[in-house]
Design an enzyme around this catalytic site. Structure first.
Site, PDB file in Angstrom:
ATOM      1  N   GLU A  47       8.140 -52.374 -40.020  1.00 50.39           N
ATOM      2  CA  GLU A  47       7.903 -51.546 -41.203  1.00 50.39           C
ATOM      3  C   GLU A  47       6.876 -52.117 -42.175  1.00 50.39           C
ATOM      4  O   GLU A  47       6.438 -51.425 -43.078  1.00 50.39           O
ATOM      5  CB  GLU A  47       9.223 -51.231 -41.912  1.00 50.39           C
ATOM      6  CG  GLU A  47       9.966 -52.413 -42.513  1.00 50.39           C
ATOM      7  CD  GLU A  47      10.989 -53.008 -41.531  1.00 50.39           C
ATOM      8  OE1 GLU A  47      10.809 -52.860 -40.311  1.00 50.39           O
ATOM      9  OE2 GLU A  47      11.957 -53.631 -42.017  1.00 50.39           O
ATOM     10  N   ASN A  48       6.489 -53.366 -42.001  1.00 50.33           N
ATOM     11  CA  ASN A  48       5.433 -53.895 -42.868  1.00 50.33           C
ATOM     12  C   ASN A  48       4.050 -53.408 -42.447  1.00 50.33           C
ATOM     13  O   ASN A  48       3.072 -53.698 -43.116  1.00 50.33           O
ATOM     14  CB  ASN A  48       5.470 -55.425 -42.914  1.00 50.33           C
ATOM     15  CG  ASN A  48       5.270 -56.047 -41.560  1.00 50.33           C
ATOM     16  OD1 ASN A  48       5.852 -55.618 -40.570  1.00 50.33           O
ATOM     17  ND2 ASN A  48       4.429 -57.061 -41.492  1.00 50.33           N
TER      18      ASN A  48
END
Lengths: 219, 233
Positions: A47-48
């Site tokens: 998700e980064n």
């Protein structure tokens, strides 16, 4: 014998299907990437801001600008893509990621999950977990069946602050595979050598035990 | 003649940042953080800051440097582990903390920069995060209303930039930087390489210069790695 963390990861890897985009949480879920079944192509989303995550880099090849959501140095595979955090969660909220695997401190028989805060003790924040559990269709929790004190983490209702409500469908622990349906845990499988009695005694939530509970096949 | 956003150095870039302001700072963990500007904020000794940033750095790097000097009054973040001083200040009540789901944080910044005052999201419904927030059903599913975020200054870090303020990020150092760049009343971009106008391919710009008011080339990037994980050859 109860499974170790790798055993749990191995069992969850059997849930992967060809063509899946998968988000793996920190801890046991990360290990799932090591057990992708043969003949299956999946792509890992972090998700980064990366799709197409590869293994850890060789020593000396680490790049500070290339990490996963656990802040570990990673590599990318051919076909990888980078994107910003808003786009990343658009993928997640928009249901473009087919499977989410994450850890938990508690799971309830209604599919509620708690994994971000212990009041007065630990407040690290939810990170992306609340967005993930609120939107993903297919959420598997990877965790130990009991905590360090020996108390069940499989509960009637969560005691800790919630991360999401009614979202978990499946739980794989060191002892069993459980499916959550209609306000109960259904015992699907037991870990090799683990008895139904042991699972029953370590489960606080409502547990439905069928006549025959097969052992997990981890080969 | 193109508009130029270049400022001489970090001091000029941070001019006007004052006590009690709200700042956005890009980065995920220590990846893609504006190292030069953070050092300058320490030097400026500005206090009572509200900092919007996904994380709070580690004890001796990133926003941890501002925490050490007690310059931050309030943190708005999604994940604040790995920082003992942060935890101490939070538990003692010195530091106000607003924890927000990561996707909501990103979208709130994006919305702030995009002129959208608020939006509905399923994230956080039924949890502490949803308490006191308007709930509305869409497609038979409850959603909560989240408000847009803006800041007096947004401070971002990019890999390459040009005098027009166009930015290109590298790898996962992009993270929150593009949305925050949109949401600052004044956006400061520090870049590893400031290249002449016309050098960057317009097809490859991540943040168009319109969102950036000040740009400078930073120096002495440490780019610390938080979790060095490797495999053996």
């Amino acid at each position: 014998m109860a499974l170790d963390k790798n055993g749990i990861a191995k069992r969850i890897a059997q849930e992967l299907q060809d063509g899946y985009y998968v988000n793996l949480g920190i801890g046991i879920p990360t290990l799932v990437a090591n057990y992708i079944p043969e003949g299956i192509e999946v792509e890992f989303q972090s998700e980064n801001g990366v799709l197409g995550m590869g293994p850890f880099p060789f020593e000396g090849d680490e790049d500070a600008d290339l990490i996963n959501a656990g802040k570990q140095t990673i590599t990318t595979l051919p076909g990888a893509a980078f994107f910003d955090s808003a786009t990343s969660f658009a993928m997640i909220r928009g249901k473009h990621v087919q499977l989410t695997v994450l850890g938990a401190m508690e799971v309830s028989q209604h599919g509620d999950i708690a994994n971000w805060k212990i009041p007065g003790k630990m407040v690290k924040g939810m990170g992306g977990a609340m967005d993930l559990v609120a939107s993903a269709e297919n959420i598997i929790v990877a965790m130990m069946h009991t905590n360090r004190a020996g108390d069940s983490k499989i509960l009637e209702s969560c005691t800790l602050p919630l991360t999401g409500v009614g979202c978990v469908k499946k739980v794989v622990t060191d002892l069993a595979t459980l499916e959550i349906r209609d306000g109960a845990f259904y015992l699907l499988e037991r870990a090799p050598g683990v008895s139904v009695d042991e699972i029953v005694s370590k489960t606080d939530g409502r547990l439905i035990v069928p006549h025959l509970v097969p052992e997990m096949n981890l080969d | 003649m193109a508009i130029t956003k270049i400022v001489a150095n970090v001091t000029e870039a941070c001019a006007g940042i004052k006590d009690n302001m709200t700042l956005m700072l890009g980065g995920f963990g220590l990846c893609g953080i504006p190292e030069n500007c953070i050092s300058e904020l320490v030097k400026l000794e500005v206090k009572n800051l509200t900092c919007i940033s996904n994380n709070a750095g580690v004890d001796d790097f990133g926003l941890g440097l501002l925490l050490q000097k007690k310059q931050i009054k309030k943190m708005i973040s999604s994940y604040v582990g790995e920082n003992a001083e942060f935890e101490r200040q939070m538990l003692s009540g010195e530091l106000e903390v607003d924890l927000i789901p990561q996707g909501s944080l990103a979208e709130r910044c994006r919305a702030g920069g995009a002129g959208i005052p608020a939006f509905y999201t399923p994230a956080g419904y039924g949890t502490e995060v949803g308490e006191g927030k308007e709930v509305r059903m869409f497609n038979s599913k409850p959603h909560i209303l989240e408000m847009a975020l803006t800041a007096d200054f947004a401070i971002v870090k990019a890999w390459k930039g040009d005098p027009a303020g166009n930015l290109i990020y590298k790898g996962t150092a992009r993270n929150f930087n593009p949305m925050m760049a949109m949401a600052g009343k004044i956006t400061i971009a520090e870049v590893e390489e400031l290249v002449p106008l016309g050098t960057l391919n317009p097809n490859e710009i991540h943040t168009p210069g319109v969102f950036v008011q000040r740009i400078f080339q930073g120096d002495s990037y440490e780019k610390r790695i938080e979790q060095r994980t490797v495999r053996t050859r």
